[in-house]
Design an enzyme around this catalytic site. Sequence first.
Site, PDB file in Angstrom:
ATOM      1  N   HIS A  76       0.216  -1.111   0.046  1.00  0.00           N
ATOM      2  CA  HIS A  76      -0.042  -0.104  -0.364  1.00  0.00           C
ATOM      3  C   HIS A  76       1.069   1.286   0.111  1.00  0.00           C
ATOM      4  O   HIS A  76       0.950   2.383   0.767  1.00  0.00           O
ATOM      5  CB  HIS A  76      -1.171   0.369   1.265  1.00  0.00           C
ATOM      6  N   ASN A 149     -10.257  -2.763   2.355  1.00  0.00           N
ATOM      7  CA  ASN A 149     -10.072  -2.648   1.481  1.00  0.00           C
ATOM      8  C   ASN A 149     -11.467  -2.292   0.139  1.00  0.00           C
ATOM      9  O   ASN A 149     -12.159  -2.410   0.664  1.00  0.00           O
ATOM     10  CB  ASN A 149      -9.381  -4.220   0.466  1.00  0.00           C
ATOM     11  N   HIS A 340      -4.283   0.651  12.702  1.00  0.00           N
ATOM     12  CA  HIS A 340      -3.576  -0.023  12.446  1.00  0.00           C
ATOM     13  C   HIS A 340      -5.346  -0.579  13.223  1.00  0.00           C
ATOM     14  O   HIS A 340      -5.859  -0.356  14.047  1.00  0.00           O
ATOM     15  CB  HIS A 340      -3.299   0.396  13.906  1.00  0.00           C
ATOM     16  N   TYR A 363       0.823  -4.544  12.382  1.00  0.00           N
ATOM     17  CA  TYR A 363       0.757  -3.060  11.609  1.00  0.00           C
ATOM     18  C   TYR A 363       1.603  -1.612  12.783  1.00  0.00           C
ATOM     19  O   TYR A 363       2.064  -1.196  12.563  1.00  0.00           O
ATOM     20  CB  TYR A 363      -1.232  -2.481  11.700  1.00  0.00           C
TER      21      TYR A 363
END
Length: 680
Positions: A76, A149, A340, A363
């Site tokens: 990403h 997503n 996160h 994360y």
Amino acid sequence: MTKKHSVNEKSKQEQLEQFKKDDRNQALTTNQGLKLSEDEFSLKAGERGPTLMEDFHFREKMTHFDHERIPERIVHARGFAAHGEFELYDSLSEYTKAKFLQNPSVKTPVFVRFSTVAGSKGSAETVRDARGFATKFYTEEGNYDLVGNNIPVFFIQDAIKFPDLIHAVKPEPHNEMPQAASAHDTFWDFVANNQESAHMVMWSMSDRAIPRSLRMMEGFGVHTFRLVNAEGKAHFVKFHWKPVLGTHSLVWDEAQTISGKDPDFHRRDLWESIENGDYPEYELGIQIIAEEDEFKFDFDILDPTKLWPEEDIPVKIVGKMTLNRNVDNVFAETEQVAFHPGHVVPGIDFSNDPLLQGRLFSYTDTQLIRLGGPNFHELPINRPVCPFHNNQRDGYGRQTINKGPVSYHRNSLAANTPVPVPESEGGYAHYQEKVEGRKVRSRSESFKDHFSQATLFWNSMSDPEKEHIISAFSFELGKVKSKSVQQQVVDMFANVSKVLAQTVAKAIGATPPPGEDAALTKSSPALSQEQTIKKPNTRKVAVIVANDFSSDLPQVLNRLKQQGIQPEIVSTTLQNVKGADGSELEVQHTFLTSDSVLFDAVYVVGSSSANKKFRKEALTFAQQAFEHFKPIGATDEGVKWLQAAGLDSSPGVVTGDSTRFTDDFIEAISAHRHWNRHVI
Ligand code: HDE
């Protein structure tokens, strides 16, 4: 805070006023506050002599520059973000005690970062890939991150396989090719040898993986989460974002051309929409399953390769997010934001989805290296809007100046502060799910069906969508060099559809698997983009105009604008074009600086005084739009040009001078694509 002006129109005066407001009109100083008298020449021994070590100004400036880059995100990396707000429609107290989901009058500030997954930070934006859709809600109880997503399922079922998946899809390590693309051997080798990927691969070969706009794609939390209400009762939940403009895509040829013509296509679209006051909006939806119904489905609700069909478990729309402010500085905000899935608030909890469980580790770990230490929560974009206090101290880049000698719990010297808060008063307490079992490294039997939902997805597609999936597989596998990998993938997808596998096999020279598809048992219409909302709003039309255009044109353009459509004038030069009646239109693009793929529709006006070259350029626009199934309009001289090129009288091609023209053209634009057009 509606801006409603074009980006280009921002006046000099406005800019000057903005500069006055920020720190640009201050004296130039070093980072120590020393005013500087000169910033162009380094300190030298004589005008032609060597630079001197004592030039602290030069060294500070250069050192800072040398350290400007931070590691890009491992996945990403290419992202773009905006600020906004979230409003609830009705209280969700029945399901959750989360404060920001109780009161419809409360507006919660949000920050959303969209991204591609595989490409590096500078890669093109219209590549075939999943898109990240990460939302940070700045609530009064702390930050809540919904890190999702635009595809509702994932490639793998267990987080321990994530490094393998990403190694396979990233450029191959020996030659670092290809950039931002899954069309290569290692990705497809991974797919064939990790067949849990089947369902998500169907999505990523579909139109969903090439969105028209970040404003026109769905978002999904993917995992099953838990909502917990004030009585302690829990429900399983899946989160959805539904774009108010509907879910729309590019076509593959167009997406590839845009990658070269405008690698910033998606961020430009988002940025300009917000600057123009066309704020992107997404409705929040939830699907709820009662705890006692956990085992009532033919899939395991903890399996992240499965979606909950909307026809069986309806999506309840509960609120709306509006993105209404662009960032001031991409590095400070978009690059430094740290999401996160473990940033939760009371009333929102996790399920045992093994992919989610692994994300809860990854994360924070990644931010430690990316943002250089444990104090990234102090960066302005990451700071909660509520106060935060604890005994954590020091570390790189610490900004808080904690006072006093006490930095431990329990203590008597500071009256045992800061104090833990009981659950009844807003302290977070994990849901007390009962768990028992042996320590094992294995996968539940209930996770082992990899093909039923991949088939459901295929069965739910319209014919054009199926054709696009077949072409996407043929493209991707056509780029794979290993014959064995090609054959393995074809054989694997015969489990989804024989027609799909056989057609792809033919296209890539593999052996078609035998057999026929079983009769259709189940489909989920909600999965097809054919079912989506279709509106003309914010669609961009290239209006191709030459001098001596007809006097009706300004009226047509006004009517398009009234529908929220954005006509932009394209001509040979940037000089204003003049109408037959002396009126003038400002030209935004030339044939050199723009291209048909950058618009949703083309409107050929032309004029009798246009020369051959102009006519050729206009027809190139129209021809390309035709091949991409886009609406085309023509009036005046343009009608004759389209007729001569054989582009008229096809679906979605609207010609004529009659008053009906504008209505018909608006209708054609609202349909977005005209798949029933015969394109050779
Ligand atoms: Fe991520 N993912 N992910 N992911 N993910 C990251 O965190 C990871 C997964 C998603 O705009 C990283 O800060 C693991 C699913 C988004 O800043 C990293 C697994 C979903 C973003 C990471 C997954 C996502 C990330 C890299 C498998 C959809 C961008 C940089 C267990 C629900 C957020 C970073 C932004 C980013 C790990 C799978 C969404 C390395 C281990 C499933 C939108 O921590």
